[in-house]
Write a protein that holds these residues in place. Structure first.
Motif, mmCIF file in Angstrom:
data_model
loop_
_atom_site.group_PDB
_atom_site.id
_atom_site.type_symbol
_atom_site.label_atom_id
_atom_site.label_comp_id
_atom_site.label_asym_id
_atom_site.label_seq_id
_atom_site.Cartn_x
_atom_site.Cartn_y
_atom_site.Cartn_z
ATOM 1 N N ILE A 49 10.492 -23.890 78.618
ATOM 2 C CA ILE A 49 9.419 -23.441 79.407
ATOM 3 C C ILE A 49 9.308 -24.325 80.412
ATOM 4 C CG2 ILE A 49 7.211 -22.139 79.594
ATOM 5 C CD1 ILE A 49 7.493 -22.085 76.423
ATOM 6 N N ALA A 50 9.459 -23.692 81.921
ATOM 7 C CA ALA A 50 9.001 -24.566 83.065
ATOM 8 C C ALA A 50 7.650 -24.297 83.484
ATOM 9 C CB ALA A 50 10.012 -24.525 83.903
ATOM 10 N N PHE A 51 6.430 -25.189 83.227
ATOM 11 C CA PHE A 51 5.412 -24.687 84.212
ATOM 12 C C PHE A 51 5.560 -25.815 85.103
ATOM 13 C CE2 PHE A 51 4.540 -24.642 79.334
ATOM 14 C CZ PHE A 51 3.671 -23.353 79.298
ATOM 15 N N GLY A 52 4.427 -25.630 86.381
ATOM 16 C CA GLY A 52 4.440 -26.293 87.528
ATOM 17 C C GLY A 52 5.281 -27.943 87.609
ATOM 18 N N ASN A 53 4.573 -28.599 87.051
ATOM 19 C CA ASN A 53 5.462 -29.980 86.847
ATOM 20 C C ASN A 53 5.657 -30.649 85.327
ATOM 21 O OD1 ASN A 53 2.666 -30.392 85.858
ATOM 22 N ND2 ASN A 53 2.637 -32.502 86.908
ATOM 23 N N LYS A 54 5.375 -29.734 84.414
ATOM 24 C CA LYS A 54 5.983 -29.801 83.042
ATOM 25 C C LYS A 54 6.898 -29.024 82.748
ATOM 26 C CE LYS A 54 3.233 -28.430 79.431
ATOM 27 N NZ LYS A 54 1.789 -28.676 78.556
ATOM 28 N N THR A 55 7.686 -29.647 81.773
ATOM 29 C CA THR A 55 8.599 -28.799 81.062
ATOM 30 C C THR A 55 8.533 -28.976 79.491
ATOM 31 O OG1 THR A 55 10.406 -29.167 82.787
ATOM 32 C CG2 THR A 55 11.045 -28.161 80.673
ATOM 33 N N LEU A 56 8.331 -27.853 78.932
ATOM 34 C CA LEU A 56 8.033 -27.909 77.394
ATOM 35 C C LEU A 56 9.337 -27.191 76.570
ATOM 36 C CD1 LEU A 56 5.957 -28.242 75.155
ATOM 37 C CD2 LEU A 56 5.112 -26.112 75.576
ATOM 38 N N THR A 57 9.641 -27.928 75.652
ATOM 39 C CA THR A 57 10.705 -27.307 74.836
ATOM 40 C C THR A 57 10.277 -27.381 73.304
ATOM 41 O OG1 THR A 57 12.277 -28.618 76.196
ATOM 42 C CG2 THR A 57 13.103 -27.885 74.152
ATOM 43 N N VAL A 58 10.296 -26.058 72.868
ATOM 44 C CA VAL A 58 9.753 -25.714 71.550
ATOM 45 C C VAL A 58 10.862 -25.158 70.635
ATOM 46 C CG1 VAL A 58 7.370 -25.674 72.337
ATOM 47 C CG2 VAL A 58 8.826 -23.632 72.266
ATOM 48 N N LYS A 59 10.873 -25.062 69.276
ATOM 49 C CA LYS A 59 11.448 -24.438 68.343
ATOM 50 C C LYS A 59 10.543 -23.489 67.606
ATOM 51 C CE LYS A 59 14.822 -25.032 64.673
ATOM 52 N NZ LYS A 59 15.561 -25.995 63.605
ATOM 53 N N GLY A 73 -0.476 -22.787 65.876
ATOM 54 C CA GLY A 73 0.611 -24.064 65.874
ATOM 55 C C GLY A 73 1.575 -24.143 64.801
ATOM 56 N N GLU A 74 1.487 -23.252 63.692
ATOM 57 C CA GLU A 74 2.704 -23.253 62.827
ATOM 58 C C GLU A 74 4.004 -22.359 63.066
ATOM 59 O OE1 GLU A 74 0.598 -22.170 59.086
ATOM 60 O OE2 GLU A 74 -0.667 -24.173 59.295
ATOM 61 N N MET A 75 3.616 -21.649 64.283
ATOM 62 C CA MET A 75 4.548 -20.788 64.723
ATOM 63 C C MET A 75 5.747 -21.568 65.314
ATOM 64 S SD MET A 75 2.598 -17.430 65.931
ATOM 65 C CE MET A 75 4.079 -16.462 66.469
ATOM 66 N N PHE A 76 5.430 -22.822 65.919
ATOM 67 C CA PHE A 76 6.513 -23.358 66.690
ATOM 68 C C PHE A 76 6.436 -24.781 66.463
ATOM 69 C CE2 PHE A 76 2.790 -23.193 69.299
ATOM 70 C CZ PHE A 76 2.808 -24.372 69.979
ATOM 71 N N SER A 77 7.155 -25.599 66.550
ATOM 72 C CA SER A 77 7.025 -27.211 66.793
ATOM 73 C C SER A 77 7.571 -27.609 68.151
ATOM 74 C CB SER A 77 8.061 -27.830 65.613
ATOM 75 O OG SER A 77 9.528 -27.553 65.913
ATOM 76 N N VAL A 78 7.053 -28.623 68.655
ATOM 77 C CA VAL A 78 7.129 -29.261 70.127
ATOM 78 C C VAL A 78 8.599 -30.090 69.895
ATOM 79 C CG1 VAL A 78 6.443 -30.271 71.918
ATOM 80 C CG2 VAL A 78 4.966 -28.963 70.692
ATOM 81 N N VAL A 79 9.704 -29.907 70.742
ATOM 82 C CA VAL A 79 10.742 -30.737 70.443
ATOM 83 C C VAL A 79 10.503 -31.672 71.503
ATOM 84 C CG1 VAL A 79 13.312 -30.719 71.068
ATOM 85 C CG2 VAL A 79 12.258 -28.999 69.666
ATOM 86 N N SER A 80 10.124 -31.392 72.963
ATOM 87 C CA SER A 80 9.962 -32.522 73.758
ATOM 88 C C SER A 80 9.096 -31.782 74.952
ATOM 89 C CB SER A 80 11.348 -33.100 74.572
ATOM 90 O OG SER A 80 11.662 -31.802 75.340
ATOM 91 N N GLU A 81 8.296 -32.855 75.654
ATOM 92 C CA GLU A 81 7.548 -32.190 76.787
ATOM 93 C C GLU A 81 7.489 -33.312 77.750
ATOM 94 O OE1 GLU A 81 2.625 -31.260 76.893
ATOM 95 O OE2 GLU A 81 3.538 -32.050 75.294
ATOM 96 N N THR A 82 8.323 -32.781 78.927
ATOM 97 C CA THR A 82 8.565 -33.880 79.771
ATOM 98 C C THR A 82 7.614 -33.379 81.308
ATOM 99 O OG1 THR A 82 10.323 -32.404 80.795
ATOM 100 C CG2 THR A 82 10.821 -34.551 79.303
ATOM 101 N N TYR A 83 7.256 -34.570 82.101
ATOM 102 C CA TYR A 83 6.492 -34.408 83.183
ATOM 103 C C TYR A 83 7.269 -34.836 84.740
ATOM 104 C CZ TYR A 83 2.645 -33.482 80.226
ATOM 105 O OH TYR A 83 1.757 -33.083 79.394
ATOM 106 N N LYS A 84 7.337 -34.075 85.611
ATOM 107 C CA LYS A 84 8.008 -34.645 86.728
ATOM 108 C C LYS A 84 7.064 -35.517 87.496
ATOM 109 C CE LYS A 84 10.564 -30.059 87.350
ATOM 110 N NZ LYS A 84 10.679 -28.968 88.086
#
Length: 87
Positions: A49-59, A73-84
């Motif tokens: 998911i690409a938010f403004g300056n953040k990209t969130l990857t979830v499983k 929070g049990e519905m998904f797990s965060v794989v990565s969270e990156t900021y531009k």
């Protein structure tokens, strides 16, 4: 479950209308394919998911029709969270 509903129920995005807008603009991918708001989400799918300056990857870990805030929070797990970087 529809993508926009999953994003709302899991509380990744607070409102379903906002989730629909983001998805229909092509800012969400499921398993490396651009997804629309009506795309079905399954357990094991990877969402980027690409938010403004953040990209969130979830499983996706579980699909639940409705949930309490503390259980969302049990519905998904965060794989990565990156900021531009902003200049």
């Amino acid at each position: 479950m529809r993508l926009d509903k999953f994003l709302k129920v899991s509380r990744i995005i607070k409102r379903r209308t906002v989730a629909k807008e983001i998805a229909d603009k092509g800012r969400i991918t499921i398993n490396d394919k651009i997804a629309k708001s009506s795309t079905d989400v399954s357990v094991g799918d990877v969402l980027v998911i690409a938010f403004g300056n953040k990209t969130l990857t979830v499983k996706v870990e579980a699909l639940v029709e409705s949930t309490k805030k503390q259980d969302a929070g049990e519905m998904f797990s965060v794989v990565s969270e990156t900021y531009k970087e902003q200049y």
